[in-house]
Motif scaffolding. Sequence first.
Motif, mmCIF file in Angstrom:
data_model
loop_
_atom_site.group_PDB
_atom_site.id
_atom_site.type_symbol
_atom_site.label_atom_id
_atom_site.label_comp_id
_atom_site.label_asym_id
_atom_site.label_seq_id
_atom_site.Cartn_x
_atom_site.Cartn_y
_atom_site.Cartn_z
ATOM 1 N N VAL A 37 56.347 16.573 11.126
ATOM 2 C CA VAL A 37 57.040 17.545 11.979
ATOM 3 C C VAL A 37 56.298 18.870 11.827
ATOM 4 C CG1 VAL A 37 59.200 18.725 12.482
ATOM 5 C CG2 VAL A 37 59.244 16.373 11.622
ATOM 6 N N PRO A 38 55.478 19.279 12.786
ATOM 7 C CA PRO A 38 54.762 20.558 12.665
ATOM 8 C C PRO A 38 55.749 21.721 12.618
ATOM 9 C CG PRO A 38 53.847 19.188 14.426
ATOM 10 C CD PRO A 38 55.147 18.564 14.033
ATOM 11 N N LEU A 39 55.484 22.661 11.733
ATOM 12 C CA LEU A 39 56.395 23.790 11.566
ATOM 13 C C LEU A 39 55.789 25.115 12.011
ATOM 14 C CD1 LEU A 39 57.812 22.987 8.001
ATOM 15 C CD2 LEU A 39 58.877 22.494 10.210
ATOM 16 N N GLY A 40 54.462 25.166 12.170
ATOM 17 C CA GLY A 40 53.822 26.450 12.415
ATOM 18 C C GLY A 40 53.479 27.116 11.105
ATOM 19 N N GLU A 41 54.448 27.137 10.182
ATOM 20 C CA GLU A 41 54.226 27.659 8.829
ATOM 21 C C GLU A 41 54.485 26.519 7.852
ATOM 22 O OE1 GLU A 41 57.078 30.822 9.048
ATOM 23 O OE2 GLU A 41 55.485 32.315 9.311
ATOM 24 N N GLY A 42 53.447 25.757 7.549
ATOM 25 C CA GLY A 42 53.605 24.604 6.688
ATOM 26 C C GLY A 42 53.862 23.332 7.486
ATOM 27 N N GLN A 43 54.207 22.290 6.761
ATOM 28 C CA GLN A 43 54.438 20.984 7.366
ATOM 29 C C GLN A 43 55.671 20.336 6.757
ATOM 30 O OE1 GLN A 43 50.721 19.222 6.214
ATOM 31 N NE2 GLN A 43 49.780 19.575 8.221
ATOM 32 N N MET A 44 56.281 19.442 7.518
ATOM 33 C CA MET A 44 57.433 18.683 7.028
ATOM 34 C C MET A 44 57.256 17.224 7.458
ATOM 35 S SD MET A 44 61.509 19.409 7.618
ATOM 36 C CE MET A 44 61.484 19.215 9.414
#
Length: 344
Positions: free
Chosen positions: A229-236
């Motif tokens: 799940v792309p977060l823009g700031e980091g990843q999940m």
Amino acid sequence: MKGRSIILDHINGLEAAAYLVDGQLDDLLIDQPEAPRPGAIYRAICDRPIKGQGGMMLRLPEGGTAFLRAAKGLRQGQPLLVQVTGYAEGAKAVPVTDRVLFKSRYAIVTPGKPGLNISRQIVDEDIRDNLLAVAHEVHEGDHGLILRSSCEGADPAEIADDITAMLDLADAVLADATGDQPEALTEGDSPHVLAWRDWTGASEIVTEPGSFAARGVLDQIVALGQALVPLGEGQMYVEPTRALVAVDVNTGSDTSPAAALKANLAAARALPRALRLRGLGGQISVDFVSISKAHRKQVEQSLRASFKNDPVETSLVGWTPMGLFELQRKRERLPLSADLLRRL
């Protein structure tokens, strides 16, 4: 594409509804014909008590089984009106409740619980008084009635018609509550009806066949098959297992001092949508990036704010001794099947 859109279409012959916010998929409903829909009402027959759990196994039509918690004072063979509360896990019995209610766009009828209530989200006293007047014109009998927040700004005639329809349905179902054989009394709402019932904000409504493909919905559904799940700031990463849903958060390529907190807050904001679109529930364990206890409080506050308006009931359990954050989420939807994703 700016604004909100409700797309009503079919996927491989299955009725489906998608809710888009600025072109991004925000909610998704796909019919699951192999399982009883949440909200379906049955006349069930008490089968056998489950010792140690305080529950009762029930017989449903066509050999189906259901499980009722806190089933006191029931006897074997007794007919009982029950409502499906969620999807069964694997081969388990269908979860049901004996607290049956009838929910529509504007009204919720609660048999056996008299009283007239209006959603607390409607704060204007003049609007509340007008809604009370509308309800009193059509509401009679012993059923309880709750007017939903969607009543604010709605046509009084539509509200009155909705109340009347739910009262009539409640009377019809209660009239069939007795009998010596299990029977399905209502089927539960389909995705298109649920979209009308629950997605009540001002939106563009699209009903043309093939709209899922034309509006890019199918491509976004296919992407849900990936754990990332792309977060823009980091990843999940969201990965369902047999026992629980595992969520892993990392900072990606960001090595700044604030990277951990930024990634965790972004994950907290994105988690409800990620679970909702994938139809995931049950026990959820989140491995956030390691942070101080002071920052944990910020992450927990962000989680609570994010889940506040999520339509699926979710309990935030808290931090474990190993630093994981645990949640318990109601199984109101079935997970997206790998077979369905392969056929898109």
